[in-house]
Enzyme design. Structure first.
Site, short mmCIF file in Angstrom:
data_model
loop_
_atom_site.label_atom_id
_atom_site.label_comp_id
_atom_site.label_asym_id
_atom_site.label_seq_id
_atom_site.Cartn_x
_atom_site.Cartn_y
_atom_site.Cartn_z
N GLY A 64 -5.51 23.65 -32.74
CA GLY A 64 -7.16 24.03 -32.78
C GLY A 64 -7.61 25.26 -32.88
N GLY A 113 -3.67 20.16 -32.27
CA GLY A 113 -5.12 19.59 -33.06
C GLY A 113 -4.47 19.51 -34.10
N GLU A 136 2.10 23.15 -26.88
CA GLU A 136 0.48 23.60 -25.92
C GLU A 136 1.14 23.68 -24.19
OE1 GLU A 136 0.27 20.85 -27.57
OE2 GLU A 136 -1.09 20.56 -28.41
N ASP A 144 -1.63 17.14 -25.97
CA ASP A 144 -3.17 16.37 -25.79
C ASP A 144 -3.44 15.71 -27.25
OD1 ASP A 144 -3.47 19.01 -27.05
OD2 ASP A 144 -5.53 19.11 -26.48
N THR A 435 -3.57 -5.71 1.37
CA THR A 435 -1.75 -5.32 1.75
C THR A 435 -1.66 -6.54 2.90
OG1 THR A 435 -1.55 -2.93 2.18
CG2 THR A 435 0.63 -4.49 3.24
N LYS A 585 2.19 -3.75 10.82
CA LYS A 585 1.51 -4.88 10.30
C LYS A 585 2.44 -4.91 9.26
CE LYS A 585 -1.71 -5.99 6.93
NZ LYS A 585 -2.65 -5.12 6.26
P1 NAD Z 1 -10.33 -1.78 7.51
O1 NAD Z 1 -10.65 -2.39 9.09
O2 NAD Z 1 -11.19 -0.11 7.59
O3 NAD Z 1 -11.85 -2.30 6.46
C1 NAD Z 1 -11.76 -3.40 6.62
C2 NAD Z 1 -13.11 -3.72 6.16
O4 NAD Z 1 -13.29 -5.57 5.98
C3 NAD Z 1 -13.88 -3.86 7.39
O5 NAD Z 1 -15.44 -2.93 6.96
C4 NAD Z 1 -14.17 -5.24 8.12
O6 NAD Z 1 -15.47 -5.33 8.49
C5 NAD Z 1 -14.18 -5.86 6.59
N1 NAD Z 1 -14.48 -7.79 6.76
C6 NAD Z 1 -13.40 -7.93 7.59
N2 NAD Z 1 -13.47 -9.71 7.25
C7 NAD Z 1 -14.31 -9.55 6.37
C8 NAD Z 1 -14.39 -11.17 5.53
N3 NAD Z 1 -14.85 -11.89 5.56
N4 NAD Z 1 -15.50 -10.56 4.63
C9 NAD Z 1 -16.14 -9.07 4.12
N5 NAD Z 1 -15.71 -8.16 5.13
C10 NAD Z 1 -14.76 -8.23 5.15
O7 NAD Z 1 -9.46 -1.10 6.63
P2 NAD Z 1 -8.77 -0.53 5.66
O8 NAD Z 1 -7.78 0.83 6.42
O9 NAD Z 1 -9.68 -0.63 5.15
O10 NAD Z 1 -7.46 -1.18 4.92
C11 NAD Z 1 -7.99 -1.97 4.34
C12 NAD Z 1 -6.45 -2.92 3.56
O11 NAD Z 1 -5.87 -1.77 2.68
C13 NAD Z 1 -5.51 -3.51 5.11
O12 NAD Z 1 -4.97 -4.26 4.19
C14 NAD Z 1 -4.50 -2.37 4.84
O13 NAD Z 1 -3.26 -2.63 5.31
C15 NAD Z 1 -4.56 -1.29 3.15
N6 NAD Z 1 -4.34 -0.55 3.66
C16 NAD Z 1 -5.12 0.36 4.57
C17 NAD Z 1 -4.20 2.08 4.33
C18 NAD Z 1 -4.96 2.76 5.01
O14 NAD Z 1 -4.44 3.95 5.46
N7 NAD Z 1 -6.33 3.24 5.99
C19 NAD Z 1 -3.64 2.36 3.01
C20 NAD Z 1 -3.13 1.11 2.44
C21 NAD Z 1 -3.29 -0.26 2.53
#
Ligand code: NAD
Length: 638
Positions: A64, A113, A136, A144, A435, A585
Site C-alpha cells: 500500500g 496491499g 506488515e 491484512d 451456564t 454452581k
Molecule cells: P443474572 O442473575 O444477573 O441474570 C439473569 C437474568 O435472567 C436476570 O435478569 C433474571 O431476571 C432473568 N431471568 C430469570 N428467569 C427468567 C425468565 N424465566 N424469563 C426471563 N428472564 C429471566 O446472572 P448473570 O450473571 O447475568 O449470569 C447469567 C448466566 O451466565 C448464568 O448461567 C451464569 O452462570 C453465566 N455466567 C456468568 C458469569 C458472570 O461473571 N456473571 C460469567 C460466565 C457465565
C-alpha cells in the site's frame, strides 16, 4: 488515471498497474478504481474473466502507499487511514468472492496491499522472479488485506511463521503456502494473456503450467511446526531461544526486528481464524480491528518512521521482546461495535434476547450497538441501551432470526425454551449462552430440532467485564449450520468462539474449564496463605510463581492477593467479578456431569465441597471466588 490502466480487451476486463517507478504501490485512488471496474464488469456479459497484471520487472505491487497514511496519522488524523483500510478491505472481499475468474500475474515483489489484489483471485500465476511476503509486522501493522485468511489456511504452522517473520516466498514456496496456484515462466505470459483475452477461457492457464524449482520451505516445515505451535508469541520465542540450530537462530533474528505487539496479535488472529468457520469477511473484519487502532495504539507510525521515513531501522516498539501482555493483545483485537467493518450485502438481524441481567444486558447492548434490531425480555424490570423491551419471551422470539438466552440455570432455560420455541420462525437459531447442565442443553436441542429450528449451546467465559467490552469467549456445541448462523453474533459479543462439537459440547467444555479454574484458585489461595506463614513476601511470591511452573490464570491475570499483580476483585474488597456462589454452581454441574459419565474427579469434588462450605456456612456468599484467600489466611490446619 496514470497509475492504473483499466480497459476491456477481447473477452477480458483488464487491470494493469502502471506505476513501476513506485513498485506499483497501491494508492487509495487505485484501490477505488479497481473496485469500480470490478463492479461494472460483474454484470457485463461482454466480460468473461478479469486479468490483473503490472508494468515493470521489479514488482507486481510492493504494498500500500503508506506515505499518505503516515502524513495524516502523525497529524492526528486517524480517519484517513481507517477509511483507506475499510474501503480497501471491502474491495479485497469483493475480489475474493467475485463470480467470474480473476487471473493475476505476479512478477517480482507482491507484498501487503499487493497480496490483497494479487492473491485472492481464482488463478494466481507466479514466475522465476516472484517474491511474495506479508511484511506488515516490520512496520507495526499485522498481515491484512485478507492475508490472515491465507496464513490461517497454510499447511501446519507456516502461517504463524510467515506472518511474524515476514519471510519472502519464491514461486514454489508461494504455491505451497497458498498465495499462488500456478508457475509459468514470464517469457510465456504475453502470449498467454493474448489467448485469455481472445478466448475468455481460463483453461489456457493449466496448459502452460510448469513445475517450479523446489523452494526451501518444504524442508523447513518440520522445524516450523515444532517451534511455532505455541499458544502465544512468547511460547514461540521461548521455543526458538532454547534451540541453538541455524534455523532457530536465523528465525529469532528475523522476529527480533519486528513489532512485538503486531506479532503477538498476528499469532492470536491466526489461531482465532483457523478452523471451519473461516471466511474472507471474518479475516478482514478481525484485521480491521487492529488497523483501526494501529495508529493510535499500535506501533504503526513508529514503524513507518523507522523503516520508510527516517530509514534508521531502529524503531522504538512499545513492548520489548517476549513481554507483550495478553490484555494488550485483547485490547487491539476487541470488537469495534458500531465502527466494525461491514460488507454491503450484510443486513441487520432481528434478535430476541431473554435474560438481560449482569451478563445478558451488556451482551444485548453490544448487538444493538452493532446495528442489529434487538428485542428483549426479562422477568425483572430492566432498561438496556438500544434494546426494545417487550412483555414475554414468546413476543421477543416472534419473527426473530436468532433468539439468545442468558439465564440462571438449566430448569429456567427449559421453561423459557418451552415458551419461545413455538413462537420462533422455521430455520431460526436458538443460542443459549447460560451456564447449565449438559442434559438441559441436549433436551432443548432435541426440542428445537423437532420444531425445525437450529440450536447452539454457547456458554461464555470472560465475566461481566468481557460482556461489557465484547471480549467474551464462547464455547459452542451444535451443528455446523447452527454454529455458522450464530458465529457473526459471537464475533460482536466476543473475541473468540470455539465450535466444540455437537449440542452439549459447549457446556461440557465450560464445565471442564471451570472445574480447573475452581481447583486452581483454591491452590493459588492456599499457597499464598502458606507463603504468609512462612514469612514470604506476597509480591516476591507473585514475581516467582507468575514466571515459573506454578503460573496460572488465577495467579497471573486474577491474582487473589490485594495490591499484587494486575487489578482484580481482590483490590476491590473481593466484590465480584465472578461470585463464589456461581463458581459453586459450576463445580456442582461438573460433579453432576462426572457422576453421570462415571468420571473420577477427586480434586473437582474437593473444590465443590470447599466452595459449598465457604458459600453456605461461612461468609462467601456475595463475595468474589478469589475471597478464598482471606478465608485460608484466618485458618490453621484444623
Ligand atoms: P443474572 O442473575 O444477573 O441474570 C439473569 C437474568 O435472567 C436476570 O435478569 C433474571 O431476571 C432473568 N431471568 C430469570 N428467569 C427468567 C425468565 N424465566 N424469563 C426471563 N428472564 C429471566 O446472572 P448473570 O450473571 O447475568 O449470569 C447469567 C448466566 O451466565 C448464568 O448461567 C451464569 O452462570 C453465566 N455466567 C456468568 C458469569 C458472570 O461473571 N456473571 C460469567 C460466565 C457465565
Amino acid at each position: 488515471m496514470s497509475d492504473i490502466d483499466i480497459r476491456v480487451t477481447g473477452r477480458a476486463g483488464r487491470i494493469t498497474l502502471t506505476r513501476p517507478h513506485a513498485l506499483n504501490a497501491m494508492s487509495y485512488d487505485m484501490c477505488m478504481a479497481i473496485d469500480t471496474a470490478l463492479r461494472n464488469w460483474r454484470e457485463d456479459d461482454a466480460v468473461d474473466l478479469i486479468i490483473l497484471d503490472a508494468e515493470g520487472d521489479k514488482a507486481f505491487c510492493a504494498g500500500g502507499d503508506i506515505a499518505e497514511l503516515y502524513e495524516t496519522g502523525t497529524a492526528g488524523n486517524f480517519d484517513f487511514g481507517r477509511t483507506f483500510w475499510r474501503d480497501e478491505y471491502r474491495m479485497n472481499a469483493f475480489l475474493f468472492e467475485y463470480p467470474k475468474p480473476v487471473i493475476s500475474f505476479l512478477q517480482g515483489f507482491t507484498m501487503g496491499g499487493g497480496v490483497g489484489i494479487g492473491c485472492h483471485g481464482s488463478h494466481r500465476v507466479v514466475c522465476e522472479s516472484s517474491k511474495i511476503a506479508m511484511p506488515e509486522c516490520g512496520i507495526g501493522l499485522v498481515p491484512d488485506v485478507g492475508g490472515t485468511l491465507i496464513l490461517a489456511l497454510a499447511p501446519g504452522r507456516l502461517g504463524e511463521y510467515l506472518g511474524i517473520t515476514a519471510g519472502r516466498l519464491g514461486p514454489d514456496d508461494a504455491i505451497l503456502a497458498g498465495f499462488a496456484d500456478t508457475y509459468i515462466p514470464q517469457a510465456q505470459w504475453a502470449d498467454l494473456i493474448e489467448l485469455l483475452e481472445a478466448s475468455g477461457d481460463p483453461a489456457h492457464i493449466a496448459t502452460h503450467a510448469q513445475d517450479p524449482e523446489p523452494g526451501p520451505l518444504r524442508a523447513a516445515q518440520i522445524d516450523i511446526d515444532r517451534h511455532f505451535a505455541g499458544e502465544t508469541l512468547g511460547d514461540i520465542q521461548n521455543s526458538l531461544t532454547g534451540d541453538e540450530s541455524e534455523f532457530a537462530q536465523k528465525t529469532l533474528k528475523a522476529i527480533n526486528r519486528n513489532s512485538p505487539i503486531s506479532m503477538a496479535c498476528t499469532v492470536e488472529m491466526i489461531h482465532r481464524l483457523r478452523g471451519p468457520s473461516l471466511s474472507i469477511r471474518k479475516a478482514l473484519e478481525l484485521e480491521y480491528r487492529f488497523t483501526y487502532r494501529a495508529m493510535e495504539h499500535g506501533d504503526f507510525l513508529e514503524g513507518i518512521r523507522a523503516q520508510i521515513i527516517d530509514k534508521d531501522r531502529t524503531p522504538k516498539w512499545q513492548f520489548a521482546g517476549t513481554s507483550v501482555p495478553t490484555v494488550a493483545v485483547s485490547k487491539m483485537l476487541q470488537p469495534l461495535g458500531a465502527d466494525a467493518l461491514t460488507f454491503e450485502e450484510e443486513k441487520a438481524m432481528k434478535i430476541g434476547f431473554i435474560g438481560l441481567g449482569n451478563m445478558g444486558g451488556p451482551m444485548a447492548a453490544n448487538l444493538a450497538k452493532a446495528g442489529h434490531d434487538v428485542v428483549g425480555f426479562d422477568m425483572a424490570e430492566v432498561n438496556i441501551d438500544g434494546v426494545t423491551m417487550v412483555s414475554s419471551g414468546a413476543e421477543a422470539a416472534a419473527g426473530a432470526d436468532a433468539v439468545i438466552t442468558m439465564l440462571p440455570n438449566g430448569s429456567i432455560l427449559r421453561a423459557v425454551a418451552a415458551d419461545v420455541i413455538p413462537a420462533m420462525s422455521k430455520g431460526a437459531v436458538l443460542i443459549d449462552c447460560s451456564t447449565v447442565d449438559v442434559d438441559s442443553a441436549r433436551a432443548v436441542d432435541a426440542d428445537t430440532q423437532a420444531a425445525g429450528l437450529l440450536f447452539v449451546d454457547a456458554p461464555v467465559s470472560g465475566g461481566i467485564g468481557g460482556a461489557a467490552g465484547g471480549t467474551l469467549t464462547f464455547m459452542a456445541g451444535g451443528s455446523a449450520e447452527a454454529f455458522g448462523k450464530a458465529d457473526p453474533l459471537f464475533d460482536i459479543m466476543g473475541q473468540k468462539a470455539v465450535h466444540c462439537g455437537d449440542a452439549g459440547a459447549g457446556q461440557a467444555a465450560k464445565i471442564c474449564n471451570n472445574m480447573i479454574l475452581g481447583v486452581t484458585m483454591i491452590a493459588t489461595c492456599e499457597a499464598f496463605a502458606l507463603a504468609d506463614k512462612l514469612g514470604l513476601d506476597r509480591q516476591k511470591m507473585f514475581d516467582v510463581v507468575s514466571t515459573s511452573s506454578g503460573y496460572s490464570w488465577t495467579m497471573n491475570a486474577y491474582c487473589p492477593a490485594p495490591g499484587v499483580g494486575p487489578q482484580s476483585p481482590a483490590d476491590n474488597d473481593y466484590q465480584p467479578g465472578f461470585a463464589a456462589d456461581l463458581m459453586l454452581k459450576d463445580l456442582r454441574l461438573s460433579q453432576q456431569a462426572a457422576e453421570s459419565a462415571d468420571a473420577d474427579t477427586p480434586m473437582g469434588a474437593l473444590a465443590q465441597a470447599l466452595y459449598a462450605q465457604f458459600v453456605e456456612n461461612e461468609d462467601g456468599l456475595g463475595m468474589d471466588f478469589s475471597a478464598m484467600l482471606p478465608r485460608f489466611e484466618k485458618r490453621g490446619r484444623e
